[in-house]
Motif scaffolding. Structure first.
Motif, PDB file in Angstrom:
ATOM      1  N   THR A 466       0.722  -1.143   0.124  1.00  0.00           N
ATOM      2  CA  THR A 466       0.133  -0.001  -0.043  1.00  0.00           C
ATOM      3  C   THR A 466       0.792   1.462  -0.088  1.00  0.00           C
ATOM      4  O   THR A 466       1.849   1.426   0.729  1.00  0.00           O
ATOM      5  CB  THR A 466      -0.862   0.060   1.178  1.00  0.00           C
ATOM      6  N   GLN A 468       1.069   5.834  -0.866  1.00  0.00           N
ATOM      7  CA  GLN A 468       0.019   6.923  -0.936  1.00  0.00           C
ATOM      8  C   GLN A 468       0.306   7.658  -2.307  1.00  0.00           C
ATOM      9  O   GLN A 468       1.341   7.376  -3.017  1.00  0.00           O
ATOM     10  CB  GLN A 468       0.574   8.092   0.363  1.00  0.00           C
ATOM     11  N   GLU A 469      -0.857   8.111  -2.874  1.00  0.00           N
ATOM     12  CA  GLU A 469      -0.761   8.736  -4.287  1.00  0.00           C
ATOM     13  C   GLU A 469       0.542   9.828  -4.555  1.00  0.00           C
ATOM     14  O   GLU A 469       0.681  10.000  -5.604  1.00  0.00           O
ATOM     15  CB  GLU A 469      -1.923   9.193  -4.811  1.00  0.00           C
ATOM     16  N   ASN A 470       0.679  10.490  -3.477  1.00  0.00           N
ATOM     17  CA  ASN A 470       2.008  11.501  -3.369  1.00  0.00           C
ATOM     18  C   ASN A 470       3.260  10.846  -3.251  1.00  0.00           C
ATOM     19  O   ASN A 470       4.330  11.751  -3.028  1.00  0.00           O
ATOM     20  CB  ASN A 470       1.515  12.566  -2.768  1.00  0.00           C
ATOM     21  N   THR A 471       3.498   9.641  -3.497  1.00  0.00           N
ATOM     22  CA  THR A 471       4.903   8.866  -3.286  1.00  0.00           C
ATOM     23  C   THR A 471       5.771   9.390  -4.352  1.00  0.00           C
ATOM     24  O   THR A 471       5.505   9.627  -5.620  1.00  0.00           O
ATOM     25  CB  THR A 471       4.636   7.467  -3.550  1.00  0.00           C
ATOM     26  N   PHE A 529      -5.009   8.592  -7.361  1.00  0.00           N
ATOM     27  CA  PHE A 529      -5.870   7.917  -6.754  1.00  0.00           C
ATOM     28  C   PHE A 529      -7.138   7.933  -7.435  1.00  0.00           C
ATOM     29  O   PHE A 529      -7.962   6.848  -7.956  1.00  0.00           O
ATOM     30  CB  PHE A 529      -6.086   8.303  -5.324  1.00  0.00           C
ATOM     31  N   SER A 533      -6.773   3.370  -8.495  1.00  0.00           N
ATOM     32  CA  SER A 533      -6.312   2.956  -6.883  1.00  0.00           C
ATOM     33  C   SER A 533      -5.890   1.765  -6.697  1.00  0.00           C
ATOM     34  O   SER A 533      -5.473   1.418  -5.556  1.00  0.00           O
ATOM     35  CB  SER A 533      -7.640   3.372  -5.937  1.00  0.00           C
ATOM     36  N   VAL A 565      -3.240   1.748  -3.938  1.00  0.00           N
ATOM     37  CA  VAL A 565      -2.754   3.407  -3.714  1.00  0.00           C
ATOM     38  C   VAL A 565      -3.784   3.950  -2.900  1.00  0.00           C
ATOM     39  O   VAL A 565      -5.425   3.934  -2.861  1.00  0.00           O
ATOM     40  CB  VAL A 565      -2.962   4.114  -5.217  1.00  0.00           C
ATOM     41  N   THR A 566      -3.502   4.651  -1.740  1.00  0.00           N
ATOM     42  CA  THR A 566      -4.324   5.598  -0.936  1.00  0.00           C
ATOM     43  C   THR A 566      -4.512   7.032  -1.192  1.00  0.00           C
ATOM     44  O   THR A 566      -3.582   7.529  -1.816  1.00  0.00           O
ATOM     45  CB  THR A 566      -3.805   5.423   0.558  1.00  0.00           C
ATOM     46  N   ASP A 567      -5.483   7.398  -0.864  1.00  0.00           N
ATOM     47  CA  ASP A 567      -5.955   8.930  -1.381  1.00  0.00           C
ATOM     48  C   ASP A 567      -5.168   9.914  -0.524  1.00  0.00           C
ATOM     49  O   ASP A 567      -5.032   9.736   0.583  1.00  0.00           O
ATOM     50  CB  ASP A 567      -7.547   9.053  -1.398  1.00  0.00           C
ATOM     51  N   THR A 568      -4.551  11.037  -1.312  1.00  0.00           N
ATOM     52  CA  THR A 568      -3.997  11.970  -0.721  1.00  0.00           C
ATOM     53  C   THR A 568      -4.763  13.438  -1.097  1.00  0.00           C
ATOM     54  O   THR A 568      -5.367  13.663  -2.167  1.00  0.00           O
ATOM     55  CB  THR A 568      -2.523  12.292  -0.992  1.00  0.00           C
TER      56      THR A 568
END
Length: 844
Positions: A466, A468-471, A529, A533, A565-568
């Protein structure tokens, strides 16, 4: 028979009538006081000729006396007339020097003597005369154009300082004349004869060995006289020829200096000089030429140093002037086999796979030879002398005789038995002949393992990760590992990882760590995301080296990876990177300009705000993003106007984005033209010129609606003033004044129309001041009485003020000094005990 008295009387009578006749023809004859003078008389003048009448300044002079070089051609009578009684010839005598005295009645000298010089002026009465009746000369074939080989000479007895005595030469005929081509030319001033460009090319004694020229000499007088002469020219074969290309064998063992060729000039006495044609290109220049024209090489040559020399040989006269163009000689250095082959590398490293087919090329050994290319001296042959080890047998390889290409030949290669081979290659020039020179080159051949093993993943499935989308893109998301049992650090064991499924947009990439063969999974593109996702990636492991025949990749070379992918929470995003709009500057206040639009990736509401508007010309609807005009626009102040709008999340205003908006203001015709500041005031000095022309310049604040301008002027009463355009922006005004113009000032209205649509016009006033001026043409500005009195009063006030300030300063100093004395007295009293009061020093 008449007596001399009668003859003298006749002569005087003839002179008297001549004077009367000349006076009527010429009017007043030249005359003047008795003083030193120079007079001119033309040769061949008809006599008698009255030259000059000397008038005495002493009243006692009754007669005159003349002495000097008269030669009975010059006479002076008692009345002072100097006259010519016999024809004079300048070529016989160019001038006469006389002394003239004034005598009284007793024949005593009372005035003078003075010197008088009579200069005889030349006339063209002599024709040029050649110094010889016939000229003969010799010209050598290919004689340089413009280089004289002979000359003719003529003289003229007339004055050489005048055109009568100056001679000009020309060729008027050439015999034989071949196709009307002039082979010869003559210097018109010196008479020097040389060949023309055509003569240089075409003169050939085998065809025609003699020519005759008719040469004319004429003077330069208006009515010129001329004379002709015949010039016979013999054409001889030119001995000044290049021997062409000379061949010299390199590294010669013959005695040096050694003569290699010879040059020869057409006549004895020439000085020879040798130079290299291209300066500073040869490391040495081992050539000399002697007085006989023999060209020698001074030392053995080396073709590998210089293969060709370009020599220039000069023939010079005793003044070291070139007799002819230099000869170019090419010296070609012939090669001998004096260089043995050289290996390009000390050791040539090659690789061969275990399963390499027999007859396949595995590489080449390269050698070079500095001897002349394309000859037997540099032709190389290759031969394998030694193979180590001889496992499983000798002759495992063979080499191409002429190209040095090494091929698989015999036996089976097995890395475990013989991991490498060393070959000693003999390279011989002269195509391998027994007289050739040879060298030995070393070749190292490494046996490499064949790619018969496939990569195998340690895990067939790497579960779910998992992120984050801003990785960030350089973050290693996970490490994966496959192994390969082929020889390490070779193309057979190197592993390449690729995402072969589940990533249509190329969001992921996998980098192989060189030493460990680990796969580092990273992002190739930013995640979104809202777009996707979840990913289910299918990953392969392969080798850059192809697998051997019969071996194939299978499921062990594939694995899977699940990415969640987790939302930011992201700020709003505008639909465009920037906005651009064109509007007219006269667009009405309140009109809509454009609408910007942004969205929030998470779906929240968006509100808008203008965050940069330096002139406050616009306003924005916070809900819709529509932009309206707030104030009057002006393209003359801002042609390209930039504002910035911000979009914010309604729930969290800290989440915001900004966009640039470029407003291009289109010009309209809203400014009338006018006179430029420095072109609206002029002055005229009196007494005034009858006409004065001035130049005016029109300007317009509009950017594109100005020139070309149209000018007109309102007439000044009683004045005929005109205005004429000069170009699009300038015009000239012609002002006419009265001769006795009074001091005054005119204000002339000038009307100017611009070229806009619709056109605008305005009237500007041009000031013309008629005034008295200084010597430097600067208008004097009078000072009236009131201003004079005010300036005097001002000066008096300043003086009185200054005196008051000085008095005040002196008063302060006096008081300070008085207080200081009192302080000292009080301190003295205190020390004496007369006063016990303590006084602070600060008050002193």
């Amino acid at each position: 028979m008449r007596t001399s008295c009668h003859q003298g009387f006749d002569h005087q009578l003839l002179l008297f009538f001549s004077l009367i006749l000349i006076s009527k023809v010429n009017g007043n004859l030249p005359k003047g006081p008795l003083k030193p003078t120079t007079l001119n008389v033309s040769e061949g003048t008809t006599v008698p000729f009255m030259i000059y009448q000397f008038q005495p300044m002493n009243t006692d002079v009754k007669s005159f006396r003349m002495t000097g070089e008269t030669h009975n051609r010059l006479q002076l009578d008692d009345s002072g007339w100097l006259y010519l009684n016999a024809t004079v010839d300048r070529e016989e005598q160019a001038n006469y020097t006389l002394q003239i005295e004034g005598l009284n009645g007793n024949q005593e000298v009372v005035e003078g003597p003075v010197m008088v010089i009579i200069i005889i002026q030349d006339i063209n009465d002599n024709q040029p005369i050649f110094t010889e009746k016939e000229y003969q000369g010799v010209v050598w074939q290919n004689s340089r154009p413009g280089k004289p080989f002979m000359e003719v000479e003529a003289t003229d007895l007339d004055d050489p300082k005048t055109p009568n005595g100056k001679i000009q030469y020309s060729i008027i005929q050439q015999i034989p004349s071949i196709d009307n081509i002039p082979y010869f030319q003559i210097d018109k001033e010196t008479g020097a004869i040389s060949t023309t460009e055509q003569g240089y090319e075409l003169l050939d004694p085998q065809q025609v060995n003699e020519y005759e020229l008719v040469v004319a000499a004429k003077d330069l007088a208006e009515l010129s006289l001329s004379k002709n002469v015949v010039v016979k020219i013999e054409v001889k074969e030119n001995l000044w020829k290049s021997p062409g290309k000379i061949e010299v064998v390199e590294n010669s063992t013959d005695p040096h200096p050694k003569t290699i060729t010879k040059v020869q000039w057409n006549k004895p006495g020439a000085i020879f000089e040798l130079k290299q044609k291209n300066k500073m290109i040869y490391p040495r220049f081992p050539f000399v030429v002697d007085a006989n024209g023999d060209i020698n090489v001074t030392e053995p040559l080396d073709r590998e140093e210089t293969s060709e020399y370009l020599l220039l040989v000069y023939a010079l006269d005793k003044n070291r002037e070139q007799l002819e163009m230099p000869l170019e000689i090419v010296v070609d250095v012939k090669d001998i086999n004096d260089n043995k082959p050289v290996c390009a590398k000390p050791v040539t490293f090659l690789e061969v796979q275990e399963n390499e087919k027999r007859g396949s090329d595995i590489g080449s050994v390269v050698a070079t030879d500095n001897d002349e290319e394309g000859t037997r001296n540099s032709m190389l042959m290759y031969k394998i002398l030694v193979q180590e080890p001889k496992i499983p047998q000798d002759n495992m390889f063979q080499i191409d005789d002429f190209q040095g290409v090494i091929q698989r030949f015999n036996g089976n290669l097995e890395k475990k038995n013989a991991p490498e081979y060393t070959l000693i290659i003999q390279v011989t020039d002269e195509m391998g002949s027994d007289e050739g020179l040879s060298t030995e080159c070393i070749v190292n051949i490494s046996v490499i393992d064949i790619n018969d093993k496939i990569p195998i993943f340690e895990n067939l499935q790497y579960g779910t990760i998992t992120i984050q989308e801003n990785t960030s893109l350089d973050t290693v998301l996970i490490e994966i590992q496959a192994t390969d049992d082929d020889e390490s650090l070779t193309g057979s064991s190197e592993i390449l990882y690729n995402v072969v499924g589940g990533d249509d947009n190329g969001t992921f990439k996998i980098i192989t760590e060189e030493q460990t063969n680990k796969g580092l999974v990273q992002l190739a593109k930013p995640l979104d995301f809202e777009t996707q996702s979840f990913y289910m990636l299918n990953i392969s492991a392969t080798n850059p080296e192809p697998l051997v025949e019969g071996v194939y990749y299978n499921s062990s070379s594939f694995t899977s990876l699940f990415v969640n992918v987790t939302d930011t929470d992201e700020p709003p995003q505008f639909l465009k990177a920037s906005y651009r709009q064109w509007i007219f500057e006269n667009t009405s206040i309140g009109d809509s300009v454009l609408t910007v639009e942004a969205y929030d990736p998470e779906g929240d509401g968006v509100r808008y705000q203008l965050t940069y508007d330096p002139r406050k010309w616009f306003r924005m609807d916070p809900q819709s993003g529509e932009i309206f005009i707030r104030e009057k626009l002006d393209a003359e102040k801002e042609k390209l106007y930039t504002i910035m709008a911000t979009a914010m999340e309604k729930g969290d205003p800290t989440k915001k984005s900004t966009v640039h908006i470029y407003i291009q203001l289109l010009d309209v015709n809203d400014n009338p033209p006018k006179l430029a500041k420095d072109f609206n005031s002029f002055f005229m000095c009196i007494p005034a010129d009858e006409e004065k022309k001035v130049t005016i310049l029109a300007v317009d604040d509009d950017i594109q609606q100005g020139p070309p301008f149209t000018f007109s002027i309102n007439q000044v009463p009683g004045r005929n003033w005109k205005i004429n355009p000069i170009n699009d922006s300038y015009a000239s005004i012609t002002m006419k004044f009265a001769k006795h113009e009074e001091e005054t000032e005119y204000k002339i209205p000038v009307t100017i129309f611009d070229s806009g649509y619709p056109p605008l016009h305005a009237t500007s006033f041009m000031t013309v001041k008629v005034c008295k001026c200084t010597d430097s043409k600067v208008c004097i500005i009078p000072i009236d009485d009131e201003s004079t009195y005010s300036k005097v009063g001002l000066a008096v006030g300043i003086l009185l003020g200054t005196l008051a300030v000085i008095g005040l300063i002196l008063l302060v100093v006096f008081l300070k000094m008085k207080q200081k004395k009192q302080g000292k007295a009080e301190v003295t009293n205190r020390l004496d005990g007369t006063d016990k009061e303590v006084i602070p020093l600060a008050t002193a």
